[in-house]
Motif scaffolding. Sequence first.
Motif, PDB file in Angstrom:
ATOM      1  N   HIS A 103     -95.944 -82.445 -85.427  1.00  0.00           N
ATOM      2  CA  HIS A 103     -94.534 -82.858 -86.196  1.00  0.00           C
ATOM      3  C   HIS A 103     -93.870 -81.224 -86.506  1.00  0.00           C
ATOM      4  N   VAL A 104     -95.045 -80.578 -87.090  1.00  0.00           N
ATOM      5  CA  VAL A 104     -93.998 -79.149 -87.916  1.00  0.00           C
ATOM      6  C   VAL A 104     -93.682 -78.442 -87.383  1.00  0.00           C
ATOM      7  N   PRO A 105     -91.318 -78.066 -87.544  1.00  0.00           N
ATOM      8  CA  PRO A 105     -90.973 -78.071 -85.806  1.00  0.00           C
ATOM      9  C   PRO A 105     -91.169 -76.411 -86.000  1.00  0.00           C
ATOM     10  N   GLY A 106     -91.464 -76.268 -84.603  1.00  0.00           N
ATOM     11  CA  GLY A 106     -91.421 -74.074 -84.309  1.00  0.00           C
ATOM     12  C   GLY A 106     -93.513 -74.111 -84.698  1.00  0.00           C
ATOM     13  N   LEU A 107     -93.571 -74.856 -85.190  1.00  0.00           N
ATOM     14  CA  LEU A 107     -95.060 -74.417 -85.929  1.00  0.00           C
ATOM     15  C   LEU A 107     -96.205 -75.231 -85.537  1.00  0.00           C
ATOM     16  N   GLY A 108     -95.973 -76.633 -85.532  1.00  0.00           N
ATOM     17  CA  GLY A 108     -97.003 -77.757 -85.283  1.00  0.00           C
ATOM     18  C   GLY A 108     -97.494 -77.400 -83.385  1.00  0.00           C
ATOM     19  N   PHE A 109     -97.072 -76.521 -82.969  1.00  0.00           N
ATOM     20  CA  PHE A 109     -98.192 -77.144 -81.838  1.00  0.00           C
ATOM     21  C   PHE A 109     -99.100 -75.929 -81.184  1.00  0.00           C
ATOM     22  N   LEU A 110     -98.729 -74.792 -82.805  1.00  0.00           N
ATOM     23  CA  LEU A 110     -98.993 -73.535 -81.927  1.00  0.00           C
ATOM     24  C   LEU A 110    -100.759 -73.082 -82.549  1.00  0.00           C
ATOM     25  N   ASP A 111    -101.645 -74.943 -83.132  1.00  0.00           N
ATOM     26  CA  ASP A 111    -103.204 -73.955 -83.036  1.00  0.00           C
ATOM     27  C   ASP A 111    -103.556 -74.926 -81.719  1.00  0.00           C
ATOM     28  N   ASP A 112    -102.836 -75.847 -81.272  1.00  0.00           N
ATOM     29  CA  ASP A 112    -103.464 -75.949 -79.246  1.00  0.00           C
ATOM     30  C   ASP A 112    -102.595 -75.484 -78.575  1.00  0.00           C
ATOM     31  N   ALA A 113    -101.419 -74.250 -78.804  1.00  0.00           N
ATOM     32  CA  ALA A 113    -101.852 -73.094 -77.829  1.00  0.00           C
ATOM     33  C   ALA A 113    -102.778 -72.429 -77.953  1.00  0.00           C
ATOM     34  N   ILE A 114    -102.902 -72.243 -79.276  1.00  0.00           N
ATOM     35  CA  ILE A 114    -104.239 -71.220 -79.504  1.00  0.00           C
ATOM     36  C   ILE A 114    -105.571 -71.977 -78.814  1.00  0.00           C
ATOM     37  N   MET A 115    -105.790 -73.098 -79.012  1.00  0.00           N
ATOM     38  CA  MET A 115    -106.773 -73.736 -78.304  1.00  0.00           C
ATOM     39  C   MET A 115    -107.289 -74.287 -76.684  1.00  0.00           C
ATOM     40  N   ILE A 116    -105.554 -74.077 -76.610  1.00  0.00           N
ATOM     41  CA  ILE A 116    -104.972 -74.127 -74.351  1.00  0.00           C
ATOM     42  C   ILE A 116    -105.562 -72.666 -74.502  1.00  0.00           C
ATOM     43  N   GLU A 117    -105.167 -71.924 -75.202  1.00  0.00           N
ATOM     44  CA  GLU A 117    -105.799 -70.136 -74.543  1.00  0.00           C
ATOM     45  C   GLU A 117    -107.257 -70.002 -74.569  1.00  0.00           C
ATOM     46  N   LEU A 118    -107.551 -70.453 -75.538  1.00  0.00           N
ATOM     47  CA  LEU A 118    -109.641 -70.078 -75.529  1.00  0.00           C
ATOM     48  C   LEU A 118    -109.767 -71.355 -74.526  1.00  0.00           C
ATOM     49  N   ALA A 119    -109.543 -72.314 -74.478  1.00  0.00           N
ATOM     50  CA  ALA A 119    -109.890 -72.920 -73.452  1.00  0.00           C
ATOM     51  C   ALA A 119    -109.825 -72.635 -71.948  1.00  0.00           C
ATOM     52  N   SER A 120    -108.618 -72.305 -71.704  1.00  0.00           N
ATOM     53  CA  SER A 120    -108.407 -72.212 -70.472  1.00  0.00           C
ATOM     54  C   SER A 120    -109.421 -70.279 -70.249  1.00  0.00           C
ATOM     55  N   HIS A 121    -109.538 -69.406 -71.198  1.00  0.00           N
ATOM     56  CA  HIS A 121    -110.052 -68.214 -71.165  1.00  0.00           C
ATOM     57  C   HIS A 121    -111.322 -68.972 -70.879  1.00  0.00           C
ATOM     58  N   GLU A 122    -111.704 -69.887 -71.251  1.00  0.00           N
ATOM     59  CA  GLU A 122    -113.711 -70.274 -71.650  1.00  0.00           C
ATOM     60  C   GLU A 122    -113.856 -70.350 -69.734  1.00  0.00           C
ATOM     61  N   LEU A 123    -112.575 -71.320 -69.100  1.00  0.00           N
ATOM     62  CA  LEU A 123    -112.698 -71.825 -68.373  1.00  0.00           C
ATOM     63  C   LEU A 123    -112.290 -71.065 -67.045  1.00  0.00           C
ATOM     64  N   ARG A 124    -111.750 -69.846 -67.024  1.00  0.00           N
ATOM     65  CA  ARG A 124    -110.933 -68.769 -66.168  1.00  0.00           C
ATOM     66  C   ARG A 124    -111.473 -68.862 -65.033  1.00  0.00           C
ATOM     67  N   HIS A 125    -113.163 -68.958 -64.880  1.00  0.00           N
ATOM     68  CA  HIS A 125    -113.623 -69.082 -62.920  1.00  0.00           C
ATOM     69  C   HIS A 125    -113.648 -70.702 -62.755  1.00  0.00           C
ATOM     70  N   GLU A 126    -113.814 -71.635 -63.546  1.00  0.00           N
ATOM     71  CA  GLU A 126    -113.547 -72.962 -63.327  1.00  0.00           C
ATOM     72  C   GLU A 126    -112.214 -72.570 -62.553  1.00  0.00           C
ATOM     73  N   LEU A 127    -110.931 -72.157 -63.167  1.00  0.00           N
ATOM     74  CA  LEU A 127    -109.589 -72.998 -62.859  1.00  0.00           C
ATOM     75  C   LEU A 127    -109.319 -72.262 -61.611  1.00  0.00           C
ATOM     76  N   ASP A 128    -110.423 -70.656 -61.855  1.00  0.00           N
ATOM     77  CA  ASP A 128    -109.738 -70.240 -60.332  1.00  0.00           C
ATOM     78  C   ASP A 128    -110.014 -70.704 -59.306  1.00  0.00           C
ATOM     79  N   GLY A 129    -112.144 -71.188 -59.331  1.00  0.00           N
ATOM     80  CA  GLY A 129    -112.315 -71.645 -58.146  1.00  0.00           C
ATOM     81  C   GLY A 129    -111.460 -73.256 -58.272  1.00  0.00           C
ATOM     82  N   TYR A 130    -111.074 -73.739 -59.047  1.00  0.00           N
ATOM     83  CA  TYR A 130    -110.060 -75.311 -58.668  1.00  0.00           C
ATOM     84  C   TYR A 130    -108.976 -74.490 -57.315  1.00  0.00           C
ATOM     85  N   ALA A 131    -108.366 -73.908 -58.301  1.00  0.00           N
ATOM     86  CA  ALA A 131    -106.953 -73.594 -57.110  1.00  0.00           C
ATOM     87  C   ALA A 131    -107.766 -72.985 -55.970  1.00  0.00           C
TER      88      ALA A 131
END
Length: 184
Positions: A103-131
């Motif tokens: 709920h913190v305006p402008g920054l509340g989703f920053l940590d979530d964005a970082i975690m999504i970025e890290l997870a998508s990097h870690e799962l990049r081969h799986e995501l490419d294969g799935y595509a």
Amino acid sequence: MADLKVSFTLGERDLRHFRRVMAKAIDVANPEKETEITAAAVALIEKARAAQPPDYVAERLDRLESIVAMSYDAEWKMPDPEKRRVLATLSYLTEPNDIIPDHVPGLGFLDDAIMIELASHELRHELDGYADFKAFRQREDRRVYHPQGRITRDRALVKKRKELRARISGREKSSADGRRRLLW
């Protein structure tokens, strides 16, 4: 007003912090609650989009939707270790008391964005294969089959999935040989 680009690099100490956070999420992620956690993630995506988040968050929401779709896809049959990573990521993201409250305006989703970025990097081969799998499946669904077409389609998908799993495994091995895995 012109766009302002802000970028930063997460150093090893920062990554260790996020690895610890993710390790805790893995410990808490309950496979029996997979449906509940995934549904909460879908609701979070809808809530985040409705809040008209900053572009850096909106871009990661697209990736998160791909991760969620991949985890739901019964024909893709994600391996358990990757499924557990996805479940841990979703558990973290749906936790209301994460590092920066949403709920913190402008920054509340920053940590979530970082975690999504890290997870998508870690799962990049799986995501490419799935595509690739989704594109193949779409082509197969458009083909005209004989009366036993469903059987032929299903066999083609199984064959393609095995081929892609071998490719993913090879890429992950070569990535791991070149450098340490980013997360868990």
